[in-house]
Design a protein around this motif. Sequence first.
Motif, PDB file in Angstrom:
ATOM      1  N   GLY A 106       6.779   2.917  -1.327  1.00 38.29           N
ATOM      2  CA  GLY A 106       6.437   2.616  -2.716  1.00 38.29           C
ATOM      3  C   GLY A 106       5.537   3.692  -3.278  1.00 38.29           C
ATOM      4  N   GLY A 107       4.820   3.375  -4.333  1.00 37.62           N
ATOM      5  CA  GLY A 107       4.042   4.390  -5.035  1.00 37.62           C
ATOM      6  C   GLY A 107       2.546   4.305  -4.864  1.00 37.62           C
ATOM      7  N   VAL A 108       2.045   3.440  -3.978  1.00 41.58           N
ATOM      8  CA  VAL A 108       0.598   3.254  -3.815  1.00 41.58           C
ATOM      9  C   VAL A 108       0.120   3.995  -2.577  1.00 41.58           C
ATOM     10  CG1 VAL A 108      -1.262   1.596  -3.460  1.00 41.58           C
ATOM     11  CG2 VAL A 108       0.657   1.011  -4.949  1.00 41.58           C
ATOM     12  N   ALA A 109      -0.869   4.854  -2.751  1.00 39.12           N
ATOM     13  CA  ALA A 109      -1.536   5.478  -1.611  1.00 39.12           C
ATOM     14  C   ALA A 109      -2.743   4.630  -1.254  1.00 39.12           C
ATOM     15  CB  ALA A 109      -1.965   6.890  -1.951  1.00 39.12           C
ATOM     16  N   LEU A 110      -2.816   4.172  -0.004  1.00 39.32           N
ATOM     17  CA  LEU A 110      -3.921   3.331   0.442  1.00 39.32           C
ATOM     18  C   LEU A 110      -4.813   4.141   1.365  1.00 39.32           C
ATOM     19  CD1 LEU A 110      -5.438   0.653   0.726  1.00 39.32           C
ATOM     20  CD2 LEU A 110      -3.879   0.061   2.598  1.00 39.32           C
ATOM     21  N   LEU A 151       1.605  -7.390   2.605  1.00 34.26           N
ATOM     22  CA  LEU A 151       2.225  -8.697   2.407  1.00 34.26           C
ATOM     23  C   LEU A 151       2.125  -9.144   0.954  1.00 34.26           C
ATOM     24  CD1 LEU A 151       0.981 -10.505   5.637  1.00 34.26           C
ATOM     25  CD2 LEU A 151       3.308  -9.708   5.165  1.00 34.26           C
ATOM     26  N   ARG A 152       0.972  -8.926   0.353  1.00 30.73           N
ATOM     27  CA  ARG A 152       0.767  -9.348  -1.034  1.00 30.73           C
ATOM     28  C   ARG A 152       1.560  -8.472  -2.002  1.00 30.73           C
ATOM     29  NH1 ARG A 152      -3.152 -12.978  -2.041  1.00 30.73           N
ATOM     30  NH2 ARG A 152      -4.546 -13.577  -0.335  1.00 30.73           N
ATOM     31  N   MET A 153       1.596  -7.175  -1.746  1.00 26.55           N
ATOM     32  CA  MET A 153       2.259  -6.252  -2.668  1.00 26.55           C
ATOM     33  C   MET A 153       3.773  -6.420  -2.670  1.00 26.55           C
ATOM     34  SD  MET A 153      -0.166  -2.921  -1.970  1.00 26.55           S
ATOM     35  CE  MET A 153       1.106  -1.777  -2.451  1.00 26.55           C
ATOM     36  N   GLY A 188       4.958  -0.943  -2.841  1.00 29.96           N
ATOM     37  CA  GLY A 188       4.871  -0.436  -1.481  1.00 29.96           C
ATOM     38  C   GLY A 188       3.978   0.784  -1.435  1.00 29.96           C
ATOM     39  N   PHE A 189       3.955   1.448  -0.279  1.00 34.19           N
ATOM     40  CA  PHE A 189       3.021   2.527  -0.040  1.00 34.19           C
ATOM     41  C   PHE A 189       3.710   3.889  -0.020  1.00 34.19           C
ATOM     42  CE2 PHE A 189       1.047  -1.166   2.015  1.00 34.19           C
ATOM     43  CZ  PHE A 189      -0.201  -1.147   1.382  1.00 34.19           C
ATOM     44  N   VAL A 198      -3.300  -7.756  -7.718  1.00 33.29           N
ATOM     45  CA  VAL A 198      -3.085  -8.122  -9.120  1.00 33.29           C
ATOM     46  C   VAL A 198      -3.234  -6.892 -10.018  1.00 33.29           C
ATOM     47  CG1 VAL A 198      -4.132  -9.382 -11.044  1.00 33.29           C
ATOM     48  CG2 VAL A 198      -3.697 -10.547  -8.878  1.00 33.29           C
ATOM     49  N   VAL A 199      -4.293  -6.141  -9.797  1.00 35.39           N
ATOM     50  CA  VAL A 199      -4.548  -4.967 -10.634  1.00 35.39           C
ATOM     51  C   VAL A 199      -3.490  -3.903 -10.408  1.00 35.39           C
ATOM     52  CG1 VAL A 199      -6.169  -3.084 -11.044  1.00 35.39           C
ATOM     53  CG2 VAL A 199      -7.004  -5.427 -10.838  1.00 35.39           C
ATOM     54  N   LEU A 200      -3.104  -3.676  -9.164  1.00 36.63           N
ATOM     55  CA  LEU A 200      -2.064  -2.676  -8.884  1.00 36.63           C
ATOM     56  C   LEU A 200      -0.742  -3.072  -9.534  1.00 36.63           C
ATOM     57  CD1 LEU A 200      -2.842  -1.942  -5.138  1.00 36.63           C
ATOM     58  CD2 LEU A 200      -3.020  -0.309  -7.024  1.00 36.63           C
ATOM     59  N   ALA A 201      -0.425  -4.359  -9.492  1.00 40.88           N
ATOM     60  CA  ALA A 201       0.810  -4.819 -10.126  1.00 40.88           C
ATOM     61  C   ALA A 201       0.763  -4.586 -11.630  1.00 40.88           C
ATOM     62  CB  ALA A 201       1.039  -6.290  -9.819  1.00 40.88           C
ATOM     63  N   ALA A 202      -0.399  -4.825 -12.235  1.00 40.39           N
ATOM     64  CA  ALA A 202      -0.528  -4.634 -13.682  1.00 40.39           C
ATOM     65  C   ALA A 202      -0.433  -3.165 -14.047  1.00 40.39           C
ATOM     66  CB  ALA A 202      -1.850  -5.216 -14.157  1.00 40.39           C
ATOM     67  N   ARG A 203      -1.136  -2.313 -13.303  1.00 38.57           N
ATOM     68  CA  ARG A 203      -1.154  -0.899 -13.650  1.00 38.57           C
ATOM     69  C   ARG A 203       0.180  -0.221 -13.353  1.00 38.57           C
ATOM     70  NH1 ARG A 203      -6.126   1.356 -14.699  1.00 38.57           N
ATOM     71  NH2 ARG A 203      -4.802   3.047 -15.455  1.00 38.57           N
ATOM     72  N   SER A 204       0.970  -0.792 -12.449  1.00 37.26           N
ATOM     73  CA  SER A 204       2.275  -0.192 -12.137  1.00 37.26           C
ATOM     74  C   SER A 204       3.259  -0.353 -13.283  1.00 37.26           C
ATOM     75  CB  SER A 204       2.851  -0.811 -10.864  1.00 37.26           C
ATOM     76  OG  SER A 204       3.217  -2.166 -11.078  1.00 37.26           O
ATOM     77  N   SER A 205       2.974  -1.269 -14.226  1.00 38.12           N
ATOM     78  CA  SER A 205       3.892  -1.460 -15.354  1.00 38.12           C
ATOM     79  C   SER A 205       3.860  -0.272 -16.307  1.00 38.12           C
ATOM     80  CB  SER A 205       3.509  -2.734 -16.122  1.00 38.12           C
ATOM     81  OG  SER A 205       2.290  -2.554 -16.829  1.00 38.12           O
ATOM     82  N   GLY A 206       2.778   0.485 -16.279  1.00 39.17           N
ATOM     83  CA  GLY A 206       2.677   1.669 -17.122  1.00 39.17           C
ATOM     84  C   GLY A 206       2.156   1.404 -18.521  1.00 39.17           C
TER      85      GLY A 206
END
Length: 685
Positions: free
Chosen positions: A153-157, A170-172, A178-179, A282-290
């Motif tokens: 995915g697009g998230v660097a952890l 699991l939550r994402m 994803g990562f 929650v925040v990552l999901a919101a910010r991924s919308s662009g």
Amino acid sequence: MERDLTPLFDPKSVAVVGASDDPAKYGHAVAAQALRAPGRRPVHLVNRRGGTVLGRRAATSLTEIGEPVELVVVSVPGAGFEAAVEEALACGARAIVGITAGFAETGTAGLARQQALAARVREAGAVLVGPNCLGIADNTTELYLASDTFTPGGVALLSQSGNLALELQLRMQRHGLGFSRFVSLGNQADVTLVDLVQDCARHEGTAAIAVYAEDFGDGRAFAQAAAVAGKPVVLLTAGRGTASARSAQSHTGALTTSSDVVAAACRDAGVELVATPREMTVVLAARSSGSRACGRRTAVFTDGGGHGVIAADAAEAAGLDVPELGATTQGRLRAQLWEQSAVGNPVDLAGMGEQNPRSYAETMGGLLAADEVDAVLMTGYFGGYAAAGGGLGGGGATLAEGEEQAAHEVVAHWRATPKPLVVQSMYPQSPSCRALAAAGIPVFSATEDAARALAATVTGASGPPGVAPLPPAAAPLGDAGYHGVRGLLTAAGVPFPQAREVSSEAELLAAADEFPGPYVLKALHLLHKSDAGGVALRLADRQALLAAYRQMHARLGAPAYSVEAMADLDDGIELIVGVNRDPRFGPVAMVGLGGVLTEALHDVAFALAPLPAGRAAALLRGLRSAALFAGVRGKPAVDVAAAADVIERITTVAAAHPEIAELEVNPLLVRPDGVLALDSRAVLA
């Protein structure tokens, strides 16, 4: 200077030192992951006993491989770690991942070993992640050097916790996230959190950066890197509740906690600060919308009054506004809906969805098109008609079909506008809600999550993120006494009343001849003069001044006193401006309501220092008591712009003097016609 981490994330070859067939050893898990992509680059397994590991021949040493290895993972007992690193450098390693523990986390001796190790790696021109880490992974380059598999995915952890990474995954997954990368930070002996944030900001495969950190290292550098990343940075940290300076001697130091400092740094840098893995998701999901909102005006749209009221409360609790819609917008909505629908805000279909499921889309289109609406939160039953077993009569086919059609129309309306839309549904996994989520509209089951997500899309009210650079260090303060600090600030353009330092009755009377009364008398060399009864105000003339001096000197016996012109307190508001030096983030400014009630009122705000005037004004207007600045009960408005300018001067002085642990001006009197500093103090480190 930003470091080149290409050998770490996209090496030409990899070796795992300590690879094992024993499932109980970490070298087994890392070796198994490394072999998932053998066609991408050569992968070498090293075990000092040789033989085979995971069905492949294992070299007894890196030297035995007979060719350079660019990235080496070291997972061996602590006693052999330095030797393994030396061999890796000798074999051409440009990057090392240190799984082995037993360094700085064990105490002073371990820290010394770690520092020597990091210096050796840097001397060789290589980079080191760890030690005491759990590995790394980069899905964009098929580099798998951690014990677990991460969904692409697009998230660097960037994390100091491995289990946290598993929970986030699991939550994402529920939100289709994803990562791109995973990095276990470990002890950050060489490669730091700042280095990784900078590299992930450049990484094309990374859309957002998630950080779990207990130790920031250089916290100011982290804030600066995040501010210019150009991508969302979301931070989850622990231990924010302890005081940053338990021995603080000023009001500023006493009121400043680690929580305040981290929150201030995040706000300045534009970092989303979260408290739990759930909130991070929650925040990552919101910010991924662009989508980003340019304001906080939120329309709450529901199909049930209870859901609407609860969502409105949650939105306001998250910092959003839910204003009543204007007459024009209400008229347009009224034309679309039936009589019992509510159109004020929340907007409530009141059962119309059961008659016409597409009314969801028609109403959504009207709300997104309204100029007075910055964002929309839809909440309630949507999704229930298409859910198995949901809706009237088990979710009849007609209603289900209409609702799914409405979902696609909602997506079309949303794509036609840059405004954020977040959905809360009782049936988040229904076909209708999955259609919204697939298009990039965040869908949640909890109302508070939807409200927090929407708040994460709002651009900062204090302007674009930014961390002001520290000014050049000034010559150390030679006199930290009252008049020495006063002189330092006066030279920087901070206005004070006339004052003279005295130590006898003769000097007192001579000072009184230099400027007219009324006077103020202060006993010096006391940190909190007012608390100790060391301040006398409104002394009308020489006689009153002399009487106050004799009484105060008999009681306190101070070695010196300050005689000052009494400022006109009418129509003024007392502020406090202070700077406390944090060991991780450097100078941190505090501004708020001041005077003798500072700690009782606790109406203060924080920011990294130095504090530009524009940001200072924004902090002042964000105080709970900000309405006072505009004038109340017939009093005139005060000069906030002048106060902000002086705040910039004070915080710049403090930032330029690293030897000052705490600097405070309290009170700073703000009047309709300007600003006057009435008292100041400094505490040296």
